[in-house]
Design a protein around this motif. Structure first.
Motif, PDB file in Angstrom:
ATOM      1  N   ARG A 140       0.859  -1.185   0.000  1.00 50.22           N
ATOM      2  CA  ARG A 140       0.000   0.000   0.000  1.00 50.22           C
ATOM      3  C   ARG A 140       0.891   1.229   0.000  1.00 50.22           C
ATOM      4  O   ARG A 140       1.770   1.365   0.843  1.00 50.22           O
ATOM      5  CB  ARG A 140      -0.939   0.029   1.213  1.00 50.22           C
ATOM      6  CG  ARG A 140      -1.746  -1.248   1.393  1.00 50.22           C
ATOM      7  CD  ARG A 140      -2.833  -1.075   2.434  1.00 50.22           C
ATOM      8  NE  ARG A 140      -4.142  -1.245   1.834  1.00 50.22           N
ATOM      9  CZ  ARG A 140      -5.268  -0.764   2.336  1.00 50.22           C
ATOM     10  NH1 ARG A 140      -5.229  -0.057   3.448  1.00 50.22           N
ATOM     11  NH2 ARG A 140      -6.411  -0.976   1.744  1.00 50.22           N
ATOM     12  N   ARG A 189     -16.176   0.285  -5.020  1.00 55.64           N
ATOM     13  CA  ARG A 189     -16.090  -1.009  -5.685  1.00 55.64           C
ATOM     14  C   ARG A 189     -17.006  -1.061  -6.898  1.00 55.64           C
ATOM     15  O   ARG A 189     -16.624  -1.581  -7.955  1.00 55.64           O
ATOM     16  CB  ARG A 189     -16.463  -2.121  -4.708  1.00 55.64           C
ATOM     17  CG  ARG A 189     -16.247  -3.517  -5.264  1.00 55.64           C
ATOM     18  CD  ARG A 189     -16.716  -4.576  -4.279  1.00 55.64           C
ATOM     19  NE  ARG A 189     -16.512  -5.918  -4.795  1.00 55.64           N
ATOM     20  CZ  ARG A 189     -17.292  -6.501  -5.701  1.00 55.64           C
ATOM     21  NH1 ARG A 189     -18.328  -5.850  -6.199  1.00 55.64           N
ATOM     22  NH2 ARG A 189     -17.024  -7.712  -6.124  1.00 55.64           N
ATOM     23  N   LEU A 221     -12.568  -8.315  -8.562  1.00 56.96           N
ATOM     24  CA  LEU A 221     -12.482  -7.441  -7.403  1.00 56.96           C
ATOM     25  C   LEU A 221     -12.768  -8.210  -6.115  1.00 56.96           C
ATOM     26  O   LEU A 221     -12.113  -7.986  -5.086  1.00 56.96           O
ATOM     27  CB  LEU A 221     -13.462  -6.274  -7.551  1.00 56.96           C
ATOM     28  CG  LEU A 221     -13.128  -5.273  -8.663  1.00 56.96           C
ATOM     29  CD1 LEU A 221     -14.286  -4.318  -8.879  1.00 56.96           C
ATOM     30  CD2 LEU A 221     -11.862  -4.492  -8.312  1.00 56.96           C
ATOM     31  N   ARG A 224      -9.819 -10.194  -5.005  1.00 57.20           N
ATOM     32  CA  ARG A 224      -8.646  -9.345  -4.796  1.00 57.20           C
ATOM     33  C   ARG A 224      -7.579  -9.595  -5.858  1.00 57.20           C
ATOM     34  O   ARG A 224      -6.377  -9.623  -5.570  1.00 57.20           O
ATOM     35  CB  ARG A 224      -8.056  -9.563  -3.403  1.00 57.20           C
ATOM     36  CG  ARG A 224      -9.001  -9.198  -2.273  1.00 57.20           C
ATOM     37  CD  ARG A 224      -8.328  -9.295  -0.930  1.00 57.20           C
ATOM     38  NE  ARG A 224      -9.238  -8.939   0.155  1.00 57.20           N
ATOM     39  CZ  ARG A 224      -8.907  -8.913   1.447  1.00 57.20           C
ATOM     40  NH1 ARG A 224      -7.673  -9.246   1.812  1.00 57.20           N
ATOM     41  NH2 ARG A 224      -9.789  -8.586   2.366  1.00 57.20           N
ATOM     42  N   PRO A 228      -5.688  -1.811  -7.260  1.00 59.45           N
ATOM     43  CA  PRO A 228      -6.131  -0.488  -7.725  1.00 59.45           C
ATOM     44  C   PRO A 228      -5.009   0.541  -7.624  1.00 59.45           C
ATOM     45  O   PRO A 228      -4.386   0.697  -6.573  1.00 59.45           O
ATOM     46  CB  PRO A 228      -7.287  -0.145  -6.776  1.00 59.45           C
ATOM     47  CG  PRO A 228      -7.637  -1.424  -6.082  1.00 59.45           C
ATOM     48  CD  PRO A 228      -6.372  -2.225  -6.025  1.00 59.45           C
ATOM     49  N   ILE A 248     -12.829   4.804   0.253  1.00 60.00           N
ATOM     50  CA  ILE A 248     -11.657   4.037  -0.146  1.00 60.00           C
ATOM     51  C   ILE A 248     -11.237   3.102   0.973  1.00 60.00           C
ATOM     52  O   ILE A 248     -10.944   1.918   0.752  1.00 60.00           O
ATOM     53  CB  ILE A 248     -10.507   4.994  -0.531  1.00 60.00           C
ATOM     54  CG1 ILE A 248     -10.846   5.730  -1.826  1.00 60.00           C
ATOM     55  CG2 ILE A 248      -9.195   4.219  -0.687  1.00 60.00           C
ATOM     56  CD1 ILE A 248      -9.846   6.814  -2.184  1.00 60.00           C
ATOM     57  N   LEU A 252     -11.504  -0.936   0.355  1.00 56.87           N
ATOM     58  CA  LEU A 252     -10.216  -1.632   0.283  1.00 56.87           C
ATOM     59  C   LEU A 252      -9.712  -1.854   1.690  1.00 56.87           C
ATOM     60  O   LEU A 252      -8.864  -1.123   2.197  1.00 56.87           O
ATOM     61  CB  LEU A 252      -9.218  -0.814  -0.551  1.00 56.87           C
ATOM     62  CG  LEU A 252      -9.687  -0.457  -1.965  1.00 56.87           C
ATOM     63  CD1 LEU A 252      -8.693   0.462  -2.653  1.00 56.87           C
ATOM     64  CD2 LEU A 252      -9.904  -1.718  -2.787  1.00 56.87           C
ATOM     65  N   SER A 253     -10.265  -2.848   2.322  1.00 61.77           N
ATOM     66  CA  SER A 253      -9.934  -3.119   3.719  1.00 61.77           C
ATOM     67  C   SER A 253      -8.493  -3.570   3.850  1.00 61.77           C
ATOM     68  O   SER A 253      -7.810  -3.877   2.860  1.00 61.77           O
ATOM     69  CB  SER A 253     -10.879  -4.176   4.281  1.00 61.77           C
ATOM     70  OG  SER A 253     -10.811  -5.357   3.500  1.00 61.77           O
ATOM     71  N   CYS A 256      -5.789  -5.512   1.335  1.00 58.55           N
ATOM     72  CA  CYS A 256      -5.918  -5.236  -0.104  1.00 58.55           C
ATOM     73  C   CYS A 256      -4.806  -4.273  -0.530  1.00 58.55           C
ATOM     74  O   CYS A 256      -4.565  -3.258   0.139  1.00 58.55           O
ATOM     75  CB  CYS A 256      -7.271  -4.609  -0.422  1.00 58.55           C
ATOM     76  SG  CYS A 256      -8.675  -5.679  -0.093  1.00 58.55           S
ATOM     77  N   LEU A 258      -2.951  -1.308  -2.655  1.00 60.92           N
ATOM     78  CA  LEU A 258      -3.492   0.003  -3.024  1.00 60.92           C
ATOM     79  C   LEU A 258      -2.341   0.938  -3.358  1.00 60.92           C
ATOM     80  O   LEU A 258      -1.310   0.946  -2.673  1.00 60.92           O
ATOM     81  CB  LEU A 258      -4.318   0.584  -1.877  1.00 60.92           C
ATOM     82  CG  LEU A 258      -4.713   2.064  -1.953  1.00 60.92           C
ATOM     83  CD1 LEU A 258      -5.674   2.299  -3.119  1.00 60.92           C
ATOM     84  CD2 LEU A 258      -5.335   2.514  -0.647  1.00 60.92           C
ATOM     85  N   PRO A 281      -6.786   5.238   5.429  1.00 56.46           N
ATOM     86  CA  PRO A 281      -6.512   3.850   5.058  1.00 56.46           C
ATOM     87  C   PRO A 281      -5.348   3.283   5.859  1.00 56.46           C
ATOM     88  O   PRO A 281      -4.301   3.923   5.998  1.00 56.46           O
ATOM     89  CB  PRO A 281      -6.175   3.946   3.562  1.00 56.46           C
ATOM     90  CG  PRO A 281      -6.817   5.214   3.103  1.00 56.46           C
ATOM     91  CD  PRO A 281      -6.752   6.146   4.278  1.00 56.46           C
TER      92      PRO A 281
END
Length: 826
Positions: A140, A189, A221, A224, A228, A248, A252-253, A256, A258, A281
């Motif tokens: 991330r 999503r 999606l 996963r 993104p 967001i 996107l927990s 995920c 990112l 996030p």
């Protein structure tokens, strides 16, 4: 795309089966009249329906089994498409010419990032891919940078690097420009799924049964398998920043991957909303892009000019001397965007003479950094369209600036997304009623010509049949088609058009009664088209309360009934007109709007039990008007010798109602079943390819409707003639039954055109292109202009199937009030 091969074979097998089945049925019906007992042939054909249904179910099941059911395989195909798309974009944007600008970065401040890794992050150039893959355990990353600092270019290079490093079955990095997302109305999503389908339309196919009603995009999606890369958080409205960050974080927990890019100020404002609890996030490492140093800028500009010592490079001497100081030009050229613009404006391209170019020293005369930036932005479009001996342009710099300015203002308004332009959405710039009016004129005229020409052919080749041309009575089916395509407005315009054509055909013997007859037909048949559309697309049917009735439809029915009464001098036609007006006004059909979501390449069957029932019910209700007119002919018309709308004989009236029911039921079923299918994943998605595919889809829709409509409508007419009906859609083919199939061609052709035009994006684009060419003098060949601006001028970039300005600052600048080039920022 080896996965598509078995599905193609299954599709071909289904087509062959349908051709053989319908060919056998048609052959049996052709031979039947020559037998002693034709009815036995019809009786023998009836049991074949069950076998045909079972065979069709087996075909559908085999096709479903041939579908791709491995999410990893779908992800691998998406990775190939993404790699191809962005390699082409990088080549078009000349990201590696003469070499990538050496952008460096450092760890972001603790106020932005949420992990300890951020303080240890530093690097430059192509190291970001290795950093992301090897040093970020949560995968991330937050990329911060000031306007023009090179965030998007860095993300493109990161995306290509990650795609090359990707192992089979791993997540696929996909760039999502956030400018077109409205966080207030759409979940992240759902928006990403829609964008995936828009840019890689084969992902719109249904996912395997284990994923419910999801598409392949939704499946990726959910599993996963999409990483993104969210570009342009700062391009969202400032008041939506906190909500966007919350959505967001929710979509996107933790766990995920990112990548998110933004300007620091806008991102910090989203972290510190005025009200509510801020969202952040989790596990997000951050980097911040550094400004370019003077030596790197000088080396880049001189290298692009041919190297130190060349005449083109010597022109940069005053500017190079100012780099690294506090001069406005030095401050402006710390931005990769401004360096790129300066290179495009002042350095010659191959084949150009440097003496024909402006002098870079003029940048030193700008008093502020903002003035330098504005000057470069204003000079970029004229530089991109300046005359070139080997690359002549069809458009002058002034024409290009006017066109790009209009498009920029359209994009700023938000209808096409804050920073997107898609050719199939240009119809939003056109008055809503204009496409419907033009569709009414086109289909009304075409319907009149096709009906009259068909009657002329029948009369010429089979003079023993009472199929008289009577041009002053033709065009009704064109009005129905216009109502199906353009709603009540389109149908009424078609009705007026047909009335004028019929009056011209009857001249000089045109009478008021004839005009009233045709106007009554126009109003009633326009309502028929609206009813067919409502029954075809409505999810549920119910009777509205009188307070919520469609009063325009009801008024149309009353006016049509009045025209019939005044024209005939009796009640002929009034029952049908009033029935159609009540159906259109009171029956709910909550179907989708009549605009295409995106261009398509072909059509597919989309059957449902509810749709079939609604289609049959709609056809029977519409045919009931003819039956009622026939049963009450003596009362309504004042005598059997004055009947016009329906025959007075009950049996003949029933067969006539059956013919009308068959025609309208087929139109309704075809409108429900023929759905567009977009281009396949990995195929070319440039605008010209999509436009050509959409045109082919329209022709395929017409051919499909013609085949099905002719078989069904012609067979019903054949049965009517076999049992001695006195009328089959205006003809009596008792001595030439095969002509009923030719008669059935007319409604089938017009219905196919209406269905195709309703779903085709090309038809709306054609109207928008002509309108904008006349009103604001946009290029008539707008797609060629957009492609040239992307591929050869570098003004636009393409993301999937849509265009964006290469730089958001350039878009904002062009969207401002017109200012003469060269005077801004003085």
């Amino acid at each position: 795309m080896s996965e598509v091969v078995p599905r193609s074979r299954v599709r071909r097998a289904g087509i062959v089966y349908l051709v053989l089945f319908f060919g056998g049925v048609l052959g049996a019906l052709v031979v039947a009249p020559r037998l002693d007992d034709p009815a036995t042939v019809v009786a023998a054909l009836l049991p074949t329906g069950a076998g045909a249904y079972l065979a069709w179910c087996a075909y559908r099941a085999e096709r479903a089994e041939a579908a791709v059911d491995d999410p990893g395989a779908v992800a691998d195909r998406l990775a190939v498409a993404v790699m191809r798309q962005w390699e082409n974009e990088a080549r078009t944007r000349r990201l590696a010419e003469p070499y990538p600008l050496p952008v460096s970065w450092r760890g972001a401040d603790p106020d932005f990032a949420t992990t300890e890794e951020s303080g240890r992050l530093a690097g430059r150039d192509g190291e970001l891919g290795a950093l992301f893959a090897e040093h970020l355990p949560h995968r991330r990353l937050l990329v911060l940078g000031n306007p023009g600092s090179g965030k998007t270019i860095l993300l493109v290079r990161l995306l290509l690097d990650l795609t090359e490093r990707r192992a089979q079955g791993d997540p696929v990095p996909v760039l999502f420009p956030l400018a077109s997302w409205d966080p207030a109305t759409e979940e992240l999503r759902a928006w990403m799924e829609r964008r995936l389908i828009q840019d890689h339309a084969d992902l719109a196919e249904a996912a395997p049964g284990a994923y419910g009603d999801s598409t392949l995009a939704g499946m990726l999606l959910e599993r996963r398998l999409v990483l993104p890369v969210l570009d342009g958080f700062d391009e969202l409205p400032s008041e939506a920043g906190a909500l966007a960050l919350h959505r967001i974080a929710a979509a996107l927990s933790y766990g995920c991957g990112l990548v998110l890019s933004s300007r620091p100020r806008e991102y910090l404002a989203a972290l510190r909303p005025r009200t509510g609890v801020p969202a952040r996030p989790a596990g997000l490492a951050g980097i911040r892009l550094d400004p370019l140093d003077g030596r790197s800028v000088a080396d880049y500009l001189l290298h692009d000019a041919g190297g130190a010592g060349t005449p083109a490079a010597e022109r940069w001497a005053p500017v190079v001397a100012a780099l690294g100081t506090d001069a406005p030009v030095a401050q402006a050229l710390t931005s990769p965007l401004m360096v790129s613009l300066a290179r495009s404006v002042y350095n010659p391209r191959p084949g150009e003479e440097d003496g024909q170019l402006p002098d870079p020293a003029e940048l030193l005369r700008r008093p502020t950094r903002t003035a330098v930036e504005h000057h470069l932005l204003d000079a970029f479009v004229p530089a991109a369209y300046r005359p070139h001996p080997r690359r002549p342009s069809r458009w002058t710099a002034a024409q290009a600036r006017d066109t790009l300015g209009f498009l920029a203002r359209r994009m700023e308004q938000g209808r096409d997304g804050a920073a997107e332009l898609a050719w199939w959405r240009l119809h939003h710039a056109v008055p809503t009623v204009l496409p419907r009016v033009l569709a009414g004129v086109l289909l009304g005229t075409l319907g009149w010509l096709v009906e009259g020409s068909m009657m002329e052919l029948i009369h010429h080749f089979a003079p023993q049949l009472p199929a008289t041309p009577h041009w002053e009575e033709r065009g009704g089916l064109g009005v129905v088609a216009a109502g199906m395509c353009g709603g009540l407005a389109g149908g009424l315009v078609a009705g007026v058009t047909v009335t004028l054509l019929c009056a011209a055909a009857a001249a000089p013997d045109t009478t008021v009664a004839l005009v009233l007859h045709r106007l009554g037909d126009g109003g009633a048949l326009a309502l028929v088209g609206v009813i067919i559309s409502g029954f075809a697309f409505g999810r549920r049917l119910a009777v509205r309360r009188p307070s919520s009735w469609n009063r325009r439809a009801l008024a149309t029915g009353i006016v049509a009934a009045s025209c019939y009464a005044l024209g005939f001098g009796n009640g002929c036609g009034t029952v049908s007109a009033l029935l159609y007006g009540l159906l259109a006004a009171a029956v709910v059909g909550d179907g989708p709007r009549t605009e295409a979501a995106r261009p398509a390449v072909r059509v597919r069957w989309h059957w449902s039990a509810g749709g079939v029932c609604r289609g049959l019910l709609g056809g029977m209700l519409l045919g009931a008007g003819v039956l009622l007119e026939g049963l009450f002919a003596d009362v309504l018309s004042g005598g059997a010798d004055r009947v016009y709308i329906a025959p007075a004989d009950p049996v003949a009236a029933a067969w006539g109602a059956g013919q009308v029911s068959a025609v309208f039921a087929v139109a309704c079923l075809l409108m429900h079943a023929l759905r567009t299918v977009p281009v396949e994943l990995g195929a070319a998605v440039d605008g010209r390819t999509l436009l050509a595919s959409d045109r082919r889809m329209l022709s395929t829709c017409v051919v499909t409707a013609v085949v099905v409509g002719v078989v069904v409508i012609g067979t019903q007419g054949w049965c009517a003639a076999l049992w001695g009906s006195t009328g089959v859609w205006g003809a009596n083919p008792s001595d030439g039954r095969l002509w009923v199939y030719a008669v059935g061609l007319v409604p089938a052709l017009l219905a196919g055109l209406a269905i195709g035009m309703r779903q085709a994006a090309w038809s709306r684009y054609a109207v928008a292109r002509l309108y904008l060419a006349v009103q604001v003098r946009l290029p008539l060949d707008l797609l060629a202009f957009l492609a040239d601006a992307h591929e050869r001028r570098g003004v636009l970039r393409r993301v999937g199937a849509v265009y964006q300005f290469r730089h958001i600052e350039l878009q904002h600048r062009l969207a401002e009030a017109d200012t003469p080039v060269g005077r801004t920022g003085e």
